[in-house]
Design an enzyme around this catalytic site. Structure first.
Site, short mmCIF file in Angstrom:
data_model
loop_
_atom_site.label_atom_id
_atom_site.label_comp_id
_atom_site.label_asym_id
_atom_site.label_seq_id
_atom_site.Cartn_x
_atom_site.Cartn_y
_atom_site.Cartn_z
N LYS A 36 0.81 -1.23 0.00
CA LYS A 36 0.00 0.00 0.00
C LYS A 36 0.84 1.28 0.00
CE LYS A 36 -0.90 0.22 4.95
NZ LYS A 36 -1.72 -0.35 6.00
N ARG A 131 -7.87 0.40 16.53
CA ARG A 131 -8.28 0.66 15.16
C ARG A 131 -9.30 -0.43 14.87
NH1 ARG A 131 -4.25 0.94 9.99
NH2 ARG A 131 -4.99 -1.19 9.75
C1 LIG Z 1 -0.79 -1.25 6.52
C2 LIG Z 1 -1.14 -2.56 7.13
C3 LIG Z 1 -0.16 -3.53 7.30
C4 LIG Z 1 1.30 -3.30 6.95
O1 LIG Z 1 1.85 -2.32 7.78
P1 LIG Z 1 3.41 -1.96 7.70
O2 LIG Z 1 3.63 -1.05 8.86
O3 LIG Z 1 3.64 -1.32 6.39
O4 LIG Z 1 4.15 -3.24 7.84
C5 LIG Z 1 -0.54 -4.75 7.83
N1 LIG Z 1 -1.82 -4.98 8.18
C6 LIG Z 1 -2.78 -4.07 8.04
C7 LIG Z 1 -4.17 -4.40 8.46
C8 LIG Z 1 -2.48 -2.82 7.51
O5 LIG Z 1 -3.44 -1.91 7.38
#
Ligand SMILES: *Cc1c(COP(=O)(O)O)cnc(C)c1O
Length: 366
Positions: A36, A131
């Protein structure tokens, strides 16, 4: 080459991905690489696959669609709960989605069943970060309901920490997730394919834990891309922290006072900034701004200081660096700036195997 741009060294990302994957494997953990932060870049996705990773995660279904349509064949996990308004795309393009709401899971099931498909879901559990997540006390009831929904396969449970509330993954909360998985398996006699422990913030836990318990999966983006342990903000040993380089161009360089003069009012963002008088300084203006980056989350690689930014100008104290109009300045990026730069249409994205091979910038340590 045009500026501003972000140069992405794929070999460094590949190196980091391999290291993180090896660490995960040694602990019996499967890895989903998260795309992402790089807007589902097909080139970076392909780099992950070439490094031996076969599962990709993203929060945006449009990114997943784009990667699939670019011919990147992987298991795709949608990391953010589907919106009721895009259920069809989710069923079409994601193999698995993370979910917390039964009403959404029912819609996914209905849509999947209509298409003669089964959509897999991972139920997210709240363990303190506040969250997304189902409260632990409610997880069993949700599992029970989920198992009755046609078109849905309950692939597992998971949790996400250190994103909103800043709560760290620990032995204790990871054990709690593991115990919940155990309880669900026992109560329903179903195997849980995924017990997904978290994101980049799980690095310390993963590195130090003696037992991962039932946890068998992590979803990691930032620490592969930027080489940082997100809970301590320290570089991870043997990872590159400079796979991404932001480059911006100097459009003004003048010796000026350090303290603004005239009648004080407000800056471009409604703030009343205060500046210390340090006498005159060599002030450089670069053609990049807050529309493209977050000035608090970039760092010049040469010894210069960021003074601030408006929407379209970045101001630097050039100190003793001999900068001229037209020169390019290189920056390291942290997560906040990477997110913005990747999204900004004004920042060119330039991928290469290794762009800065001659520079003495190797591993962060060890
Ligand atoms: C963004 C996200 C991740 C990855 O997070 P990083 O800090 O980039 O490793 C994993 N799980 C969820 C649900 C996320 O939203």
């Amino acid at each position: 080459m045009s500026a501003p741009r972000i140069e992405i060294e794929l070999e460094k990302i590949s190196h980091n991905a391999t290291k993180i994957m090896t660490l995960c494997r040694a602990k019996g953990i499967r890895l989903t690489a998260v795309t992402k932060a790089v807007c589902g870049s097909p080139q970076i996705a392909k780099t992950f696959l070439d490094s031996g990773i076969s599962s990709l995660g993203d929060s945006y279904i449009a990114n997943i669609q784009n990667m699939r349509e670019s011919g990147i064949q992987a298991q795709y996990i949608l990391l953010r709960s589907p919106m009721p308004s895009n259920i069809q795309q989710v069923v079409e393009f994601a193999d698995i989605s993370l979910n917390t709401e039964l009403s959404i899971i029912r819609r996914l099931g209905e849509c999947a069943a209509q298409r003669g498909k089964t959509h897999s879901i991972i139920l997210m559990v709240e363990l303190g970060d506040l969250r997304e997540g189902i409260l632990p006390a409610e997880i069993k009831a949700t599992v029970k309901e989920t198992l009755n929904i046609r078109g849905i396969n309950l692939a597992g449970i998971g949790t996400n920490l250190a994103c909103f509330g800043g709560i760290k993954p620990t032995e204790q909360n990871m054990q709690e997730l593991s115990d919940l998985a155990e309880d669900i398996q026992r109560a329903h006699g179903i195997p849980l394919e995924f017990v997904s422990g978290g994101n980049s913030a799980n690095y310390q836990w993963l590195n130090s834990t003696k037992t991962t318990g039932r946890i068998n999966h992590l979803r990691i983006g930032e620490s592969i891309l930027l080489g940082y342990d997100t809970t301590t903000h320290q570089p991870i040993p043997q990872l590159y922290t400079d796979a991404f380089t932001l480059v911006a161009e100097v459009i003004e360089i003048k010796t000026k006072p350090s303290k603004p003069y005239g009648e004080p009012g407000r800056d471009a963002f409604g703030n009343a900034p205060a500046f210390e008088d340090q006498g005159t300084m060599r002030r450089a203006i670069l053609a990049i701004g807050r529309q493209d980056i977050d000035p608090t989350s970039i760092q010049p690689r040469a010894d210069m200081q960021i003074l601030g930014a408006s929407s379209d100008h970045l101001l630097l104290n050039a100190k003793n660096i001999d900068l001229n109009v037209g020169d390019e300045v290189q920056f390291d990026l942290q997560y906040g700036a990477l997110l913005k730069a990747m999204v900004s249409p004004y920042v060119e994205k330039n991928t290469c195997r290794l762009c800065y091979i001659n520079e003495a910038r190797y591993f962060s340590g060890a």
